[in-house]
Scaffold this motif. Structure first.
Motif: not given
Lengths: 234, 109
Positions: B1-11
């Motif tokens: 997703m544009i603007g979001w790292s995998d780590a922040s999405i999972w957070t």
């Protein structure tokens, strides 16, 4: 034979939930499709679907992420949508608070609008059930609707928007909620509570982070309780 | 997703998951089988009819996904569902009445 009765409430929960698959399926498919299109991978879509398992909050989080809102705003807004479920938990407590811990933990996981509203209608119609029987009815509705929620969301994510928006399936959810509210309007106090909730939700629509839901909900409950108290007076 | 790292999405997913579970468990765990005072029980009798209408109204008045503007068909179908549900006290009849009205009006208008 208590075991037979207990089993029956679980099956009764499943049976009660059956017709509502028609509404839950397109709602879950829509989330899967919108989330995948927004760029979430399948694992993330299913993470939302299985771990959060709350459609309105999932959509709220997704829309704010697409708007590049700060993480804290995404979290607060989505959790605020779900604060109403604390009222559901309090409402369930007199019915199933005495049920075993494992049942209460599972009920908490599956405590969303549809399972809650169906179960409350059942408890009001058959108030003499034991706490475990009531908990198992609730878990019956979850046992049917949760897998549908998961599978439909997965299908939506891999198939994309197979259902065109023009059909208007986004209208299924409000109709579902009306089908829970309208039959529950048994007394003048219930009607007053619902009317107050509608007026308050319009008046407080400006309150940020979806907190107007709580203002309207608690305000409606207070109006209902007060009308009941006054009418009960001799 | 544009603007979001995998780590922040999972957070976000994990914090929302834990937070939502705690909200749902809250009073169910804290109160347990305790008896509640009558004035609390009186309020809790109105949870369904007080919270769901607040959620429904914006969904009916909101612009539809198809046209981008509020639709008379939605408002009419919601009104029909409300009346049928009130008179019949039957959930499935309510859904069918609402969906049939919505379908018919979309076809006509």
């Amino acid at each position: 034979m208590p075991s037979t009765t207990t089993k029956n409430t679980f099956v009764a929960g499943i049976r009660t939930a059956l017709p509502f698959a028609i509404v839950v399926t397109p709602f879950a498919m829509a989330f899967g499709a919108v989330a995948a299109e927004a760029g979430l991978n399948i694992a993330q879509v299913m993470g939302f679907t299985v771990l959060v398992i709350a459609g309105a909050a999932q959509f709220t989080a997704l829309h704010l992420m697409l708007d590049q809102a700060p993480t804290i705003i995404v979290l607060l807004s989505a959790l605020a949508v779900n604060l109403r479920m604390a009222m559901y938990a309090a409402t369930l407590a007199p019915h199933i608070g005495a049920a075993p811990l494992w049942q209460r933990l599972m009920v908490a996981y599956g405590n969303f609008d549809a399972t809650f509203a169906m179960s409350m209608a059942n408890y009001e119609a058959e108030p003499d059930q034991s706490p475990p029987e009531k908990a198992l009815f609730f878990l019956g509705t979850c046992a049917f609707l949760c897998p549908i929620w998961f599978v439909a969301s997965y299908l939506g994510a891999i198939l994309g928007a197979v259902i065109p928006a023009e059909i208007g399936l986004d209208f299924a959810v409000p109709i579902l909620f009306i089908s829970f509210v309208a039959p529950a309007l048994r007394t003048f106090a219930h009607v007053a509570a619902a009317a107050a909730s509608i007026i308050l939700s319009l008046s407080f629509a400006w309150v940020p982070y979806n907190l107007w839901i709580l203002v309207a909900g608690i305000g409606g409950m207070m109006v209902g309780a007060e009308v009941e108290r006054r009418r009960a007076k001799p | 997703m544009i603007g979001w790292s995998d780590a922040s999405i999972w957070t976000i997913i994990i914090v929302l998951g834990i937070g939502t579970f705690l909200i749902r468990y809250s009073f169910l765990g804290l109160l347990g089988g305790r008896d509640l005072p009558e004035w609390v029980l009186r309020h809790l009798r109105y949870t369904v009819v007080a919270i769901l209408p607040a959620l429904v109204l914006p969904m009916i008045l909101a612009p539809s996904a198809a046209t981008g503007s509020p639709e008379p068909a939605r408002i009419a179908a919601a009104a029909v569902a409300l009346v049928v549900g009130y008179l019949t006290r039957h959930g499935i009849a309510t859904v069918l009445a609402g969906v049939a009205t919505f379908g018919a009006l979309q076809w006509l208008l």
